[in-house]
Enzyme design. Structure first.
Site, PDB file in Angstrom:
ATOM      1  N   GLU A   1     -42.290  21.086 -19.512  1.00  0.00           N
ATOM      2  CA  GLU A   1     -42.313  19.898 -18.658  1.00  0.00           C
ATOM      3  C   GLU A   1     -41.808  20.204 -17.257  1.00  0.00           C
ATOM      4  OE1 GLU A   1     -40.517  15.404 -18.005  1.00  0.00           O
ATOM      5  OE2 GLU A   1     -39.778  16.565 -19.717  1.00  0.00           O
TER       6      GLU A   1
ATOM      7  N   ASP B   1     -20.191  21.367 -10.328  1.00  0.00           N
ATOM      8  CA  ASP B   1     -20.311  20.628  -9.076  1.00  0.00           C
ATOM      9  C   ASP B   1     -18.949  20.497  -8.412  1.00  0.00           C
ATOM     10  OD1 ASP B   1     -20.542  18.180  -7.259  1.00  0.00           O
ATOM     11  OD2 ASP B   1     -22.610  18.405  -7.921  1.00  0.00           O
TER      12      ASP B   1
ATOM     13  N   ASP C   1     -24.028  23.224 -15.268  1.00  0.00           N
ATOM     14  CA  ASP C   1     -23.980  22.664 -13.919  1.00  0.00           C
ATOM     15  C   ASP C   1     -22.509  22.546 -13.517  1.00  0.00           C
ATOM     16  OD1 ASP C   1     -24.251  21.305 -11.555  1.00  0.00           O
ATOM     17  OD2 ASP C   1     -25.068  19.472 -12.413  1.00  0.00           O
TER      18      ASP C   1
END
Length: 412
Positions: free
Chosen positions: A40, A107, A105
């Site tokens: 996808e 951040d 991830d």
């Protein structure tokens, strides 16, 4: 820079985006497999229009659609049991995620309560050190404790970094297995309302070996980053946050330090930390309180320096993550791969921007056709980053070839 002009974005996709390199990385080979055809891709268009469940047969087909849509960014999802573009014609039970890189991830926002040099969306080379430390710790843990080899670190374009792990056994992990790995690696947990965010041991007992391995390099980083550079305990707010991490059973230590710092508030963070260690050394050896304070010092170092993970990103195969080499719409910077061995020298403020790259192309002065520009990136400062992705993809493809020679099933 508030936004990247549409014509700059389109020129970047047409002339510079490394579609073929990204294809090789996702596909683990030159000939299209379901690793790519059943993958996808989700596009974000201007005006926050979101198009999900796109899929393509080739890199050329993907490039054509990207140049037609000119998205502000696009994200990569899992490999599904059927082609995502056929989702509406497939029974719901026959459409499910089957393969996916393990992604992380990190951040800078999660360090806002600690860093003193910047806040909110701002980032500088000083506070990037928090990310650099996280990369060093995680990269070592994933390679040494789990044996993973194919780790791709990618700058997010603004204030963070993403990790994609593509080893065959990783691609096949279930959501529960991913959750277990994240749980193993998570040390910092709890929301803003929680003072103590490190709870990986019982009382004063030793740290788990996996965390203990990281402690020595983190203690060094704590002195350089937290005490000297960020000076986190200089203000009353900073030192009160530190004092709240001392257990209630050692309240005499808290009271003594609060008196000392109240009388001499201008003491540096380094001096305040020495005060804390002096209090602990003065405690009677062999007592529970001394052991508890020794453990507390370790926990404080971890709380200020250990990687802060966004666990939800990593737990689920169907989570979408921004593709490498996208342009960050606010900064104009390219989401480039980063070598973990050079992470300390990486400066986010020096990452090429789309405007800079197009200027480099113009200065190259080549008379190019408007549609096909396969090697234009070689004339720009994007070159070393694309070569880094190509080397990473070559390692994946070589492993596939070796496994086929050894008779290992690589049919996915």
């Amino acid at each position: 820079m508030d936004a990247v002009p549409d014509e700059h974005m389109l020129a970047f996709y047409r002339r510079l985006y490394p579609f073929k390199s990204v294809f090789h990385w996702l596909n683990h080979g030159h000939t299209p497999t379901r690793l790519f055809t059943h993958r996808e891709l989700a596009f974000t268009l201007k005006g926050d229009v979101y198009l999900r469940y796109n899929s393509f047969n080739t890199a050329e087909e993907m490039k054509k659609q990207v140049c037609t849509l000119n998205p502000t960014r696009f994200e990569i999802g899992p490999v599904y049991s059927a082609r995502p573009r056929d989702k509406k014609t497939v029974r719901p039970a026959a459409f499910k995620p089957t393969l996916r890189e393990l992604v992380f991830d990190i951040d800078m926002t999660d360090y806002d309560s600690i860093r003193t040099c910047c806040s909110d969306a701002a980032i500088c080379s000083r506070c990037w050190t928090f990310i650099a430390i996280a990369v060093r710790v995680l990269d070592k843990a994933l390679r040494s404790q789990f044996g993973y080899k194919h780790l791709l670190w990618v700058y997010s374009g603004r204030r963070g970094i993403h990790l994609w792990i593509s080893d065959k056994e990783v691609m096949e992990l279930t959501d529960d297995q991913r959750k277990a790995i994240v749980g193993w690696l998570t040390v910092i947990a709890g929301g803003k309302e929680m003072n103590k965010k490190v709870n990986v041991r019982l009382g004063s007992k030793p740290l788990p070996p996996s965390v203990q391995m990281a402690l020595e390099p983190l203690a060094e980083a704590f002195t350089e980053l937290i005490l000297e550079d960020q000076d986190c305990f200089a203000s009353k707010e900073g030192w009160e946050t530190l004092l709240r991490l001392i257990p209630d059973k050692c309240e005499s230590v808290t009271a003594s330090l609060r008196r000392t710092w109240g009388k001499d508030p201008d003491r540096s963070s380094l001096e305040k930390w020495d005060d804390l260690k002096r209090e602990v050394k003065g405690m009677e050896k062999g007592t529970f309180q001394r052991a508890l304070m020794m453990a507390t010092i370790e926990d404080i170092i971890l709380q200020y320096t250990y990687p802060r993970l966004d666990a939800e990103v990593s737990k689920h195969r169907n989570h979408l993550l921004k593709a490498p080499f996208c342009i960050h719409p606010k900064t104009g910077r390219v989401c480039v791969p980063v070598d973990p061995n050079d992470i300390d020298r990486f400066d986010p403020e020096k990452v090429p921007t789309v405007t800079q790259l197009l200027g480099e192309l113009d200065r190259a002065g080549e008379d190019v056709k408007p549609d096909e520009h396969h090697s234009d990136w070689e004339k720009t400062s994007l070159k070393p980053y694309i070569e880094m992705l190509d080397r990473h993809a070559a390692g994946l493809m070589e492993e596939v070839r070796q496994n086929i020679r050894n008779g290992t099933d690589m049919s996915w």
